[in-house]
Design a protein around this motif. Structure first.
Motif, PDB file in Angstrom:
ATOM      1  N   TYR A  34       0.866  -1.541  -0.055  1.00 44.62           N
ATOM      2  CA  TYR A  34       0.422  -0.177   0.341  1.00 44.62           C
ATOM      3  C   TYR A  34       0.894   1.204   0.195  1.00 44.62           C
ATOM      4  CZ  TYR A  34       0.881  -0.799   5.082  1.00 44.62           C
ATOM      5  OH  TYR A  34       1.203  -0.581   6.481  1.00 44.62           O
ATOM      6  N   GLY A  35       0.587   2.482   0.190  1.00 40.90           N
ATOM      7  CA  GLY A  35       1.115   3.471  -0.025  1.00 40.90           C
ATOM      8  C   GLY A  35       2.314   3.614   0.156  1.00 40.90           C
ATOM      9  N   TYR A  36       1.664   4.300   1.889  1.00 40.20           N
ATOM     10  CA  TYR A  36       3.004   4.676   2.968  1.00 40.20           C
ATOM     11  C   TYR A  36       3.887   3.552   2.806  1.00 40.20           C
ATOM     12  CZ  TYR A  36       4.788   6.656   6.461  1.00 40.20           C
ATOM     13  OH  TYR A  36       6.340   7.382   7.193  1.00 40.20           O
ATOM     14  N   PRO A  51       5.542  11.349  -0.375  1.00 36.93           N
ATOM     15  CA  PRO A  51       4.408  10.535  -0.199  1.00 36.93           C
ATOM     16  C   PRO A  51       3.136  11.521  -1.240  1.00 36.93           C
ATOM     17  CG  PRO A  51       5.034  11.018   1.877  1.00 36.93           C
ATOM     18  CD  PRO A  51       5.731  11.865   0.579  1.00 36.93           C
ATOM     19  N   GLY A  52       3.352  12.681  -1.720  1.00 36.65           N
ATOM     20  CA  GLY A  52       2.910  13.170  -2.009  1.00 36.65           C
ATOM     21  C   GLY A  52       3.328  13.163  -3.883  1.00 36.65           C
ATOM     22  N   TYR A  55       1.659   8.679  -4.244  1.00 39.60           N
ATOM     23  CA  TYR A  55       0.060   8.507  -4.251  1.00 39.60           C
ATOM     24  C   TYR A  55      -0.468   9.084  -5.593  1.00 39.60           C
ATOM     25  CZ  TYR A  55       0.930   8.449   0.773  1.00 39.60           C
ATOM     26  OH  TYR A  55       1.674   8.067   1.821  1.00 39.60           O
ATOM     27  N   PRO A  56      -0.222   9.824  -5.807  1.00 40.10           N
ATOM     28  CA  PRO A  56      -0.617  10.525  -7.545  1.00 40.10           C
ATOM     29  C   PRO A  56      -0.452   9.165  -8.528  1.00 40.10           C
ATOM     30  CG  PRO A  56      -0.458  12.592  -6.649  1.00 40.10           C
ATOM     31  CD  PRO A  56       0.972  11.338  -5.319  1.00 40.10           C
ATOM     32  N   LEU A  58       1.086   6.159  -8.518  1.00 42.06           N
ATOM     33  CA  LEU A  58       0.736   4.809  -8.257  1.00 42.06           C
ATOM     34  C   LEU A  58      -0.585   5.071  -8.586  1.00 42.06           C
ATOM     35  CD1 LEU A  58       1.565   4.165  -4.057  1.00 42.06           C
ATOM     36  CD2 LEU A  58       2.126   3.456  -6.059  1.00 42.06           C
ATOM     37  N   ARG A  59      -1.633   6.036  -8.685  1.00 43.46           N
ATOM     38  CA  ARG A  59      -2.971   6.537  -9.637  1.00 43.46           C
ATOM     39  C   ARG A  59      -2.967   5.943 -10.688  1.00 43.46           C
ATOM     40  NH1 ARG A  59      -7.452   6.420  -5.857  1.00 43.46           N
ATOM     41  NH2 ARG A  59      -8.237   6.273  -7.897  1.00 43.46           N
ATOM     42  N   ARG A  60      -1.949   6.637 -11.514  1.00 39.89           N
ATOM     43  CA  ARG A  60      -1.732   7.126 -12.573  1.00 39.89           C
ATOM     44  C   ARG A  60      -0.782   5.659 -13.492  1.00 39.89           C
ATOM     45  NH1 ARG A  60       3.200  10.785 -14.517  1.00 39.89           N
ATOM     46  NH2 ARG A  60       3.639   8.684 -15.407  1.00 39.89           N
ATOM     47  N   ARG A  63      -3.692   3.460 -13.580  1.00 39.92           N
ATOM     48  CA  ARG A  63      -4.502   3.307 -14.774  1.00 39.92           C
ATOM     49  C   ARG A  63      -3.779   3.067 -16.572  1.00 39.92           C
ATOM     50  NH1 ARG A  63      -6.718   9.634 -16.737  1.00 39.92           N
ATOM     51  NH2 ARG A  63      -8.138   9.439 -13.840  1.00 39.92           N
ATOM     52  N   TRP A  71      -8.902  -2.970  -2.789  1.00 40.49           N
ATOM     53  CA  TRP A  71      -9.061  -2.488  -1.383  1.00 40.49           C
ATOM     54  C   TRP A  71      -8.849  -3.666  -0.226  1.00 40.49           C
ATOM     55  CZ3 TRP A  71      -8.740   2.397   0.466  1.00 40.49           C
ATOM     56  CH2 TRP A  71      -9.040   2.919  -0.324  1.00 40.49           C
ATOM     57  N   LYS A  80      -6.004   0.735  -0.241  1.00 36.91           N
ATOM     58  CA  LYS A  80      -5.793  -0.208  -1.022  1.00 36.91           C
ATOM     59  C   LYS A  80      -3.944  -0.439  -1.462  1.00 36.91           C
ATOM     60  CE  LYS A  80      -7.002   1.525  -5.528  1.00 36.91           C
ATOM     61  NZ  LYS A  80      -7.164   2.946  -6.731  1.00 36.91           N
ATOM     62  N   TYR A  82      -1.282  -2.047  -4.263  1.00 36.76           N
ATOM     63  CA  TYR A  82      -0.857  -2.301  -5.564  1.00 36.76           C
ATOM     64  C   TYR A  82      -0.026  -3.798  -5.747  1.00 36.76           C
ATOM     65  CZ  TYR A  82      -3.042   2.432  -5.764  1.00 36.76           C
ATOM     66  OH  TYR A  82      -4.017   3.400  -5.932  1.00 36.76           O
TER      67      TYR A  82
END
Lengths: 116, 336
Positions: A34-36, A51-52, A55-56, A58-60, A63, A71, A80, A82
């Motif tokens: 997960y993210g963290y 982190p900033g 996180y975006p 990972l989503r990119r 996609r 989840w 969430k 990945y």
């Protein structure tokens, strides 16, 4: 002046790292993270990513079909997770090759004895 | 204190697309909780902890940009310089035009007090500058959205190849900025003049006492009622010049747009100039009084003949401008 130079350097480094972060991220996502947890793993390996930024990213990648996610709501803190998708694995290997070629040519350019 | 976290999450997600908002919200929340747990273990995080974590994540609007992926521009980097350039010219022209109109007004009919003059100057200038700013911005925002279709070289989905590269534009198809700027200045001056000082357009006669009298060209009441037509016509002109500046060369698309705008302008011009009661009767009488006209002729008939001639000249000029630029565009188009 010194401040400006520092800022310039920071922005150049940021630009340089931007492309490589993907490799670092994908290298650790053979298993679900997960993210963290990923932030920590990367930082333990000397590749600290904000982190900033992560996180975006990972989503990119999700996609773009390079990662898949799910989840996990079984614990009291839903997370969430990945992991690299099949397609992502192929891309990862190709990217790694490209990185090898790139770093080799940079090495020979900068250590040939003719350089700056 | 959890409130601060929620406010942060809200600040990040509120402008994101509806579909992803919930998911990003949850993920961000659990990530922030993870970061807090990492700092404090099982203990309740303090205000300072929360602030430190949120600071680590950084400015929420930047984080939102990251999630949004693509940046959308009102006026993008490729047009920004032109936009700024045009904006400066337009505002300078507007200020110049108003100053000119009020100076003439000041000489002709001195105002009650300097305060009045200053007040009306500031009022008109501010109003007009804001209008100019708004219109230029709107036009460039439209260009931003449509630019691809105005100046594109490849059809959608068509594969790029070296032999489909556009031919270098011939020198003659380049639009000289000075030409477009001159057109723009002229149109803006006309806007200012017609909107603020139509009564100053006319014949100036100074009598023996040194007092200037104006015989206006237009019937003020009729003219005011036709003002929207005049303004649309001038706006079309301004829009045309701005497009020319923005595109920079005669593409086929631009040449057809030019043809269309010329036709529209001419239609409006025709409607305007043929409107009944447009001309000031005193203006027509003036010529007869001063003996400029053959004895016994009807000033109105002569004037109408002059207007018909003027319409023909304008029609010819517009037609010529449209055709010449279409030819330029076709001769220099992408595919030969």
């Amino acid at each position: 002046m010194l401040n400006n130079l520092d800022e310039l350097l920071d922005s150049l480094v940021l630009e340089m790292r931007r492309g490589v972060i993907i490799l670092a991220v994908m290298s650790r996502l053979g298993d679900s993270q997960y993210g963290y947890s990923l932030v920590q793993i990367l930082s333990d390996q000397g590749m600290s990513v904000e982190p900033g930024t992560l996180y975006p990213l990972l989503r990119r990648l999700e996609r773009q079909g390079l990662l898949e996610s799910n989840w996990d709501t079984s614990e009291n803190r839903p997370r969430k997770y990945y992991r690299v998708s099949q397609q992502g694995e192929v891309i990862y290997k190709r990217l790694l090759e490209e990185w090898g070629i790139l770093s080799k040519s940079i090495k020979s350019l900068t250590e040939s004895g003719e350089e700056l | 204190m959890v409130e601060k976290v929620e406010r942060y999450i809200y600040a990040v997600t509120r402008k994101l697309p509806e579909k992803q908002r919930k998911d990003i919200e949850q993920e961000l929340r659990s990530s922030i909780e993870d970061m807090l747990t990492d700092r404090t273990g099982e203990e309740k995080p303090s205000v300072a902890d929360i602030e430190a974590v949120l600071n680590e994540l950084g400015d929420p609007s930047l984080l939102a940009d990251g999630y949004r992926m693509s940046k959308k521009y009102l006026i993008g980097p490729q047009n920004y310089d032109t936009y700024f350039f045009v904006l400066k010219i337009v505002i300078a022209a507007v200020v110049f035009g108003i100053t000119l109109a009020l100076t003439i007004g000041f000489i002709v009919e001195p105002p009650q007090s300097l305060g009045d003059l200053f007040g009306s100057y500031m009022g008109s200038t501010f109003g007009a500058v804001f209008q100019a700013f708004a219109w230029v911005t709107i036009i460039f925002a439209l260009i931003e959205r449509k630019e691809v279709s105005l100046d594109r070289e490849f059809v959608d989905g068509e594969k790029w190849s070296t032999d489909k590269l556009p031919a270098l534009p011939g020198k003659e198809s380049l639009i000289k900025p000075a030409e477009a700027i001159a057109g723009l200045l002229f149109a803006i001056l006309a806007v200012v003049l017609f909107n603020y000082a139509d009564h100053l357009i006319g014949i100036y006669i100074m009598n023996e006492e040194g007092i200037t009298r104006i015989t206006p060209l237009f019937n003020h009441v009729t003219f005011r009622s036709l003002l929207p037509i005049v303004n649309i016509m001038l706006a079309v002109g301004v829009f045309k010049e701005l497009l020319k500046l923005a595109v920079g060369r005669w593409t086929v698309g631009l040449a057809f747009a030019n043809l269309f705008f010329n036709a529209a302008s001419f239609g409006l011009f025709f409607f305007f100039i043929r409107s009944a009661g447009l001309w000031n009767e005193n203006f027509l009488a003036f010529w007869a009084e001063k003996g400029f006209l053959p004895v016994g002729s009807d000033p109105l008939i002569l004037w109408n003949q002059f207007i018909v001639g003027l319409i023909a000249v304008v029609a010819f000029a517009m037609l010529l401008d449209s055709l010449v630029n279409l030819v330029k565009a076709y001769k220099n188009r992408v595919y030969r």
